[in-house]
Write a protein that holds these residues in place. Structure first.
Motif, PDB file in Angstrom:
ATOM      1  N   HIS A  52       0.537 -20.160 -23.283  1.00 52.35           N
ATOM      2  CA  HIS A  52       1.630 -20.623 -22.427  1.00 52.35           C
ATOM      3  C   HIS A  52       2.480 -21.685 -23.135  1.00 52.35           C
ATOM      4  O   HIS A  52       2.171 -22.129 -24.238  1.00 52.35           O
ATOM      5  CB  HIS A  52       1.044 -21.219 -21.146  1.00 52.35           C
ATOM      6  N   GLY A  53       3.523 -22.123 -22.425  1.00 54.01           N
ATOM      7  CA  GLY A  53       4.384 -23.176 -22.930  1.00 54.01           C
ATOM      8  C   GLY A  53       4.041 -24.535 -22.341  1.00 54.01           C
ATOM      9  O   GLY A  53       3.051 -24.694 -21.613  1.00 54.01           O
ATOM     10  N   LYS A  58      -2.943 -20.958 -18.207  1.00 54.21           N
ATOM     11  CA  LYS A  58      -3.337 -19.554 -18.274  1.00 54.21           C
ATOM     12  C   LYS A  58      -2.964 -18.783 -17.011  1.00 54.21           C
ATOM     13  O   LYS A  58      -2.706 -17.588 -17.050  1.00 54.21           O
ATOM     14  CB  LYS A  58      -4.851 -19.442 -18.525  1.00 54.21           C
ATOM     15  N   LYS A  59      -2.905 -19.480 -15.881  1.00 47.40           N
ATOM     16  CA  LYS A  59      -2.610 -18.776 -14.635  1.00 47.40           C
ATOM     17  C   LYS A  59      -1.166 -18.269 -14.603  1.00 47.40           C
ATOM     18  O   LYS A  59      -0.868 -17.304 -13.898  1.00 47.40           O
ATOM     19  CB  LYS A  59      -2.897 -19.670 -13.427  1.00 47.40           C
ATOM     20  N   ILE A  64       1.113 -10.666 -16.383  1.00 49.82           N
ATOM     21  CA  ILE A  64       1.502  -9.965 -17.609  1.00 49.82           C
ATOM     22  C   ILE A  64       0.278  -9.677 -18.474  1.00 49.82           C
ATOM     23  O   ILE A  64       0.215  -8.640 -19.143  1.00 49.82           O
ATOM     24  CB  ILE A  64       2.580 -10.767 -18.391  1.00 49.82           C
ATOM     25  N   SER A  65      -0.728 -10.555 -18.447  1.00 49.44           N
ATOM     26  CA  SER A  65      -1.952 -10.298 -19.212  1.00 49.44           C
ATOM     27  C   SER A  65      -2.677  -9.069 -18.672  1.00 49.44           C
ATOM     28  O   SER A  65      -3.159  -8.225 -19.441  1.00 49.44           O
ATOM     29  CB  SER A  65      -2.874 -11.523 -19.167  1.00 49.44           C
ATOM     30  N   ALA A  78      -6.142 -15.087 -21.873  1.00 50.13           N
ATOM     31  CA  ALA A  78      -5.106 -16.061 -21.541  1.00 50.13           C
ATOM     32  C   ALA A  78      -5.755 -17.434 -21.607  1.00 50.13           C
ATOM     33  O   ALA A  78      -6.691 -17.721 -20.856  1.00 50.13           O
ATOM     34  CB  ALA A  78      -4.551 -15.796 -20.142  1.00 50.13           C
ATOM     35  N   VAL A  79      -5.299 -18.277 -22.527  1.00 52.82           N
ATOM     36  CA  VAL A  79      -5.964 -19.556 -22.771  1.00 52.82           C
ATOM     37  C   VAL A  79      -5.145 -20.716 -22.208  1.00 52.82           C
ATOM     38  O   VAL A  79      -3.937 -20.622 -22.018  1.00 52.82           O
ATOM     39  CB  VAL A  79      -6.220 -19.777 -24.278  1.00 52.82           C
ATOM     40  N   ASP A  80      -5.843 -21.813 -21.946  1.00 50.36           N
ATOM     41  CA  ASP A  80      -5.202 -23.095 -21.677  1.00 50.36           C
ATOM     42  C   ASP A  80      -5.211 -23.882 -22.987  1.00 50.36           C
ATOM     43  O   ASP A  80      -6.299 -24.173 -23.532  1.00 50.36           O
ATOM     44  CB  ASP A  80      -5.987 -23.891 -20.624  1.00 50.36           C
TER      45      ASP A  80
END
Length: 297
Positions: A52-53, A58-59, A64-65, A78-80
């Motif tokens: 993410h930006g 990640k949420k 899209i994931s 999807a990571v934080d």
């Protein structure tokens, strides 16, 4: 006709509450959601890591994931990134540190032939890791950012001011926080995005932000920079897709030659959107990424 919806397996890793304090360790162990395809592909490369930006988590990339896991038959992590979501906080917030976290994540999960997808801050993290350790990366998708020094949107500083004011006000309801944030951002979707970081600890009566505002405020001046300056010294010779929002200023035409020097096999996809490409045009984004990543027959 839209693609048939298939269920995707889903699992989540969330760091325990005590680990989301400040850590002086050089690498942060990243929290993640894993979206597994219902029908894994037999000829696709390895997993996808989605980043993410700034102020995201990640949420934000859950839908899209799931879609990419379904369409490509590949697991999507999807990571934080550090100082975001459920990942630990660290006083150092720069692209070299974030890239090291992701490299550690790849090693920790024994991932091979990994694809990196990143938006904005996540895009520069992906580019940094690809240039630093190309041997562990299969390809990358950089969403609305380029490998050069460029000032961040001036709004980001205002957002931190508003978020600090919310914490100082000791709000107990989301609506109270939104009312304060209106002084700093007119767009409801952007306010909702920022307020997605708001939470209330069990032992507290007021809401606070998951992100460490002091750390991110001090990092803002450097988050527009890119750690590699000379494409003559380092290049990523594997495929790279740069997705550009045509209403955004982050990938101007004059940036294309420098992208080509760092990433000589890059492709460019223009989408009619601003900086928030994925949320503004999710279907257009899905299509260009699937086209780029689908295995060759």
């Amino acid at each position: 006709m839209p693609p048939r919806q298939l269920p995707s397996k889903f699992c989540r890793f969330q760091a325990p509450a005590w680990s989301r304090t400040y850590s002086s360790a050089p690498r942060v162990s990243l929290a993640y959601d894993l979206h597994e395809p219902a029908k894994p592909s037999s000829n696709a490369p390895g997993a996808i890591i989605f980043m993410h930006g700034l102020f995201g988590s990640k949420k934000n990339n859950r839908s899209i994931s799931k879609a990419l896991a379904r369409d490509l038959g590949r697991p999507v992590y999807a990571v934080d990134l550090r100082n975001h979501g459920d990942s630990p906080h660290n006083p150092h917030h720069d692209y070299v540190s974030m890239a090291a976290d992701v490299a550690g994540f790849i090693d920790e999960h024994k991932l091979k032939n990994t694809t990196l997808i990143g938006h904005s801050m996540g895009a520069k993290t992906a580019m940094t890791l690809a240039l630093k350790l190309p041997e562990i990366i299969h390809d990358i998708v950089s969403v609305d950012n380029a490998p050069l020094d460029a000032a961040l949107l001036s709004n980001f500083g205002k957002y931190i001011q508003g978020m600090r004011r919310i914490e100082e006000a000791g709000v107990t309801k989301q609506a109270e926080a939104d009312h304060i944030l209106k002084d700093y951002e007119e767009s409801l979707p952007i306010r909702q995005f920022l307020l997605g970081n708001l939470y209330q600890a069990r032992d507290k009566k007021t809401k606070t932000f998951k992100v460490p505002l002091k750390v991110l405020a001090s990092a803002l001046d450097n988050l527009g920079d890119f750690p590699f300056k000379n494409p003559g010294e380092v290049r990523f010779e594997k495929p790279a897709l740069f997705v550009r929002g045509t209403k955004s200023k982050y990938i101007p035409d004059e940036a294309l030659p420098i992208i080509g020097q760092f990433f000589p096999r890059f492709e460019l996809a223009d989408i009619d959107a601003g900086h928030w490409v994925i949320s503004e045009q999710p279907e257009a984004f899905r299509q260009v990424v699937v086209e780029f990543l689908k295995p060759n027959e």
